[in-house]
Structure formats: C-alpha cells, structure tokens
Design an enzyme around this catalytic site. Structure first.
Site, short mmCIF file in Angstrom:
data_model
loop_
_atom_site.label_atom_id
_atom_site.label_comp_id
_atom_site.label_asym_id
_atom_site.label_seq_id
_atom_site.Cartn_x
_atom_site.Cartn_y
_atom_site.Cartn_z
N TRP A 161 -0.22 18.63 11.84
CA TRP A 161 1.10 17.99 11.85
C TRP A 161 1.69 18.37 12.82
O TRP A 161 3.15 18.73 12.97
CB TRP A 161 2.08 19.04 10.05
N LYS A 162 1.63 19.28 13.97
CA LYS A 162 1.65 20.22 15.45
C LYS A 162 2.83 20.72 14.58
O LYS A 162 3.06 21.31 13.77
CB LYS A 162 1.58 18.96 15.99
N GLY B 211 -2.10 13.26 13.32
CA GLY B 211 -1.49 13.82 14.26
C GLY B 211 -0.19 12.98 13.86
O GLY B 211 0.24 13.01 12.18
N GLY B 212 0.60 11.98 14.35
CA GLY B 212 1.91 11.49 13.48
C GLY B 212 1.24 10.33 12.37
O GLY B 212 2.37 10.87 11.56
N SER C 108 -4.17 8.59 17.60
CA SER C 108 -3.16 7.91 17.33
C SER C 108 -4.37 6.64 16.25
O SER C 108 -4.24 5.80 16.51
CB SER C 108 -3.65 6.26 18.72
P1 13P Z 1 -2.11 11.42 17.12
O1 13P Z 1 -2.60 11.14 16.14
O2 13P Z 1 -0.24 11.59 16.89
O3 13P Z 1 -2.46 10.55 17.88
O4 13P Z 1 -2.58 12.65 17.39
C1 13P Z 1 -4.17 12.87 17.23
C2 13P Z 1 -3.88 14.80 17.36
O5 13P Z 1 -3.18 14.99 18.15
C3 13P Z 1 -4.46 14.87 16.00
O6 13P Z 1 -4.90 16.40 16.75
#
Ligand code: 13P
Length: 249
Positions: free
Chosen positions: A11-12, A231-232, A210
């Site tokens: 989730w950053k 991530g997103g 991605s």
């Molecule tokens: P995204 O899926 O948003 O590109 O991010 C990948 C990521 O950094 C997961 O740690």
C-alpha cells in the site's frame, strides 16, 4: 518444482482507518481461495495493528524495518515491534527506499536478517533502472543486487521470497515483455540455487511493476513467476481480488 503463488499488496504511503474495509474484503477473498494461492497485504505501519486485529489468520505485513533489534533510532520501527503489532512479514529493499533513503545492499541484507531473526517472513526487492536496462546491464545489475542483499543465513522457501521490480515499470503502466521477465526470473532462480542450494529452488520469485487485473494472467503464466508484488492495484479489493484470482487459477 511446483510453488504455490504468492500475491502481496504494497500500500506504500496510502491508507487510513477509512480503508480497513478494503483489508477485510481482500482477506475474505484470500480465505475463499485458501490452499490455491497465498495472499499478503503490506500496509503502512500505522495500520498494521488494526488491520491484523480485524482479519485474524490473514497475513498483514510491513513495508520496511530497522536493522537493529532496538536502540536510539528516532522514528524507526524494529522487527519485534512489527511482530508485536501483528505483522507476519515485511518488505525490504524496495527501490523507493533504496532511492529515497539511500539504502544499499548491505543495509537491505541487514534488514532482511533482522526480520528473519525475529520470525517475520521477508519479501526482498531487486530491480534495474531504465538506464541500466538500456545499457544491456539489467541481468548483471539485478543478480548482483540479489547476491549482495541476500541474508547470510536463515532464508528458506517458507520464510523468504524475492520480488523483481524493474524501477521503470513501477507506477508507470509499463511492463517488460514476457521474454524479459522470463529471462530475469531464470537468472534470479539460478542465483538463488547457487546461494541456497535445494532451498533456493523453492523460494518464490514475484514480479512487481504495473501489475493489474488486465495483465496478471499473462504475467503469471511466465516460467518462474511465482506471484506478484502489487502497488496501486492493491489499494481496493475490487482491483486486487481479480489479480489474486488470476494467480489461483
Ligand atoms: P505498482 O503496482 O503501483 O506499479 O507498484 C509496484 C510496486 O512498487 C510494488 O512494490
């Protein structure tokens, strides 16, 4: 060797208590698909305790840890604290930390070792920049990164996974062609087996960068891709669950 896939969300710096419903939705899908795919969610440190309490048995993780077991490190969080809050795993060496916090391979290795010592599982991230790929150095750079950041002891197929995340693919919508993912994962597999022997054959190799519901099945079909770090598209159950389902299929 057959390895059950692992799909982990990162989730950053997103998520407050208003998002705990998404955690529950994701954990519910994980329960439904139990035995077919492993799922984990690495939330911000401030949410770990509440998230873990809300979904007993589901793997809530952290995104980073300090390498020391305790001490005078203002603002930092050690493995024992994360464990105590309910985390079962942690990411280490994400490129956003390697870059913004100047973490080198030695630091990342020490963090992975600290996590394993305290009983947290580890997802160790590696990946090349676009300049390194353009220069034809991606394989060399990423395998060297793995060798240098691999814990010196304690890593097993059960408690340790590696995520290959090309920096240029993170949050950009760009994904390497499947041939490049396969080539990199084969090189990382060889590096793991060289370092860990038999155990290295069982360590899961995730792809990250991605990943979305629309490309997940194609990525999961690539040789030596044992899951994803997302991530997103992990921020909502609506986006993340179809990726988990693709891994279970
Ligand atoms: P995204 O899926 O948003 O590109 O991010 C990948 C990521 O950094 C997961 O740690």
């Amino acid at each position: 060797m057959s390895r059950r896939k692992l799909v982990a969300g990162n989730w950053k710096m997103h998520g407050t208590s208003a998002d705990l419903g998404e955690v529950r939705g994701i954990a519910e899908a994980a329960r439904r698909l139990d035995g077919q795919v492993d799922v984990a969610l690495c939330v911000p440190a401030t949410l770990i305790h509440r998230a873990a309490e809300g979904v007993p048995g589901f793997a809530i993780g952290a995104q980073d840890i300090h390498m020391a077991d305790k001490g005078a490190h203002t603002g930092d969080i050690c493995a024992a604290m994360l464990h105590d809050a309910g985390a079962r795993l942690t990411i280490v060496g994400h490129s956003e930390r390697r870059d913004a916090h100047r973490e080198d391979d030695t630091t990342v290795r020490a963090k992975a070792e600290a996590a394993l010592r305290s009983g947290l599982k580890v997802i160790l991230c590696v990946g090349e920049s676009d300049a390194e790929r353009d220069a034809g150095r991606a394989l060399e750079v990423v395998t060297a990164q793995l060798r240098a950041s691999l814990p010196s002891e304690g890593a097993t197929a059960v408690n340790f996974a590696v995520a290959y995340e090309p920096i240029w693919a993170i949050g950009t919508g760009k994904v390497p062609v499947t041939h490049d993912i396969a080539e990199m994962h084969a090189a990382l597999r060889a590096t793991l087996v060289e370092a860990l022997g038999e155990e290295g054959a069982g360590v899961r190799l995730l792809y990250g960068g991605s990943v979305k519901a629309s490309n997940a099945a194609e990525i999961f079909a690539v040789e030596d891709v044992d899951g994803a770090l997302v991530g997103g598209a992990s921020l909502t159950a609506a986006d993340f669950v179809p990726i988990v389902e693709a891994a279970a299929a």
